[in-house]
Design an enzyme around this catalytic site. Sequence first.
Site, PDB file in Angstrom:
ATOM      1  N   LYS A 134      -3.075 -10.217   4.496  1.00 13.08           N
ATOM      2  CA  LYS A 134      -3.819  -9.348   5.403  1.00 13.08           C
ATOM      3  C   LYS A 134      -4.379 -10.107   6.614  1.00 13.08           C
ATOM      4  O   LYS A 134      -4.396 -11.330   6.638  1.00 13.08           O
ATOM      5  CB  LYS A 134      -4.960  -8.663   4.634  1.00 13.08           C
ATOM      6  CG  LYS A 134      -4.446  -7.757   3.507  1.00 13.08           C
ATOM      7  CD  LYS A 134      -3.566  -6.630   4.033  1.00 13.08           C
ATOM      8  CE  LYS A 134      -3.265  -5.563   3.008  1.00 13.08           C
ATOM      9  NZ  LYS A 134      -2.047  -5.829   2.212  1.00 13.08           N
TER      10      LYS A 134
HETATM   11  C1  LIG Z   1      -2.270   0.365   2.283  1.00  9.28           C
HETATM   12  C2  LIG Z   1      -2.790  -0.496   1.179  1.00  9.28           C
HETATM   13  N1  LIG Z   1      -3.761  -0.014   0.366  1.00  9.28           N
HETATM   14  C3  LIG Z   1      -4.283  -0.753  -0.638  1.00  9.28           C
HETATM   15  C4  LIG Z   1      -3.834  -2.027  -0.887  1.00  9.28           C
HETATM   16  C5  LIG Z   1      -4.418  -2.793  -2.025  1.00  9.28           C
HETATM   17  O1  LIG Z   1      -5.042  -3.948  -1.576  1.00  9.28           O
HETATM   18  P1  LIG Z   1      -5.438  -5.136  -2.596  1.00  9.28           P
HETATM   19  O2  LIG Z   1      -4.203  -5.951  -2.808  1.00  9.28           O
HETATM   20  O3  LIG Z   1      -6.513  -5.897  -1.877  1.00  9.28           O
HETATM   21  O4  LIG Z   1      -5.913  -4.487  -3.827  1.00  9.28           O
HETATM   22  C6  LIG Z   1      -2.843  -2.573  -0.072  1.00  9.28           C
HETATM   23  C7  LIG Z   1      -2.363  -3.942  -0.333  1.00  9.28           C
HETATM   24  O5  LIG Z   1      -1.357  -4.397   0.087  1.00  9.28           O
HETATM   25  C8  LIG Z   1      -2.306  -1.789   0.979  1.00  9.28           C
HETATM   26  O6  LIG Z   1      -1.346  -2.277   1.781  1.00  9.28           O
END
Ligand SMILES: Cc1ncc(COP(=O)(O)O)c(C=O)c1O
Length: 366
Positions: free
Chosen positions: A165
């Site tokens: 990210k």
């Molecule tokens: C659109 C979206 N929502 C939620 C997530 C979940 O994030 P995390 O990996 O921090 O749980 C991601 C992760 O890639 C994502 O791209």
Amino acid sequence: MSALHAGWIGTGPRVQQFERDFASYKCLPSSQVAAVNSCTAALHLSLIAAGLGPGDEVITSALTFCATVNAIIHCGATPVLADVDPTTMNLDPDDVARRITPRTRALLPVHFAGRPCEMDRLQRLAAEHGLTIIEDCAHAVESEYRGRPVGTLGDFGCFSFYVTKNLTCGEGGMVIARKESHIQRVKRLALHGLSHDAWQRYSDRGFKHYQVTECGFKYNMMDLQAALGIHQLSRIESSWQHRLRLWNRYQKKLSALPLVRPAEPDPGTRHALHLYTVLVDPERSGLSRDALLEALHARNIGAGVHYLSLPEHPYYQDRYGWKPEDWPQALRIGRQTLSLPLSPKIGDSDQDDIVSALVEVLEASV
Ligand SMILES: Cc1ncc(COP(=O)(O)O)c(C=O)c1O
């Protein structure tokens, strides 16, 4: 390093500092943010704090990472997918309106690739139907919509600090909530439902007994992660400027190739430029998306796919009977989309190599 030397790497003062820094970056008081260990956790806890559960429907995008919809399922609610706009790849408000039923309780827009959703129309729908808005801001740390940071437009905003990210803690997440009472609930639920967090219990102020006030989860962020986040947040603008330069160079250098480039950022918004996605239409490009993906990987170029549409996955087909054709835009984009490398680590000459590889592969195919 100082987090390691401090003798406490669990949840403690650095998490509190990261919350203060993130809140001030979003122009909010720190009582409106809570750090957790992923965006998945942020979404899950926000859905619970919003009071969602069995019998409730939550509308989200058919083109997102599975975590978005899994969080809805984990809180006991039923996910309902709406199709995306073919240009912005964000929730199509007309399709959202069509899918609202008497059981709909919330909208979960995803600011895809960092492009803010059409929040005016979603907010109007939410007001008309009494719906909660939980924004998935996993791609959108820097995004703004009509001068306001995304994540502050709905009732909750959920951010990801996963390794890929724009701001990373390795793993990590943050919840923003309009109501402070929601943040207090999120914080409690993130640490087993305990009345005091571990840092307070073991601080110099002496041992504190805790009480379990509800059955929570183990979703707390560590100081070790927060230390990375504090550092990353301090250079968020320079990283964004670097990606902006790469984004604009891609837009120019790929203009003659048989690929569909992303739409320019919408007026009145700030795009977080998390992903640079092109569409590979086999009829126009002379090869499939997967063939181009393989050819790029063979040349050591790490392209990705964000995302195959959710109804293409067997679990959701089995559980909800979803048929991919019912979300035609998400289906087509999911089969044609390819994300090119876009990171502050990439210099002009790396990007020129990526463009040359694309030219070489596409020229050999048309
Ligand atoms: C659109 C979206 N929502 C939620 C997530 C979940 O994030 P995390 O990996 O921090 O749980 C991601 C992760 O890639 C994502 O791209």
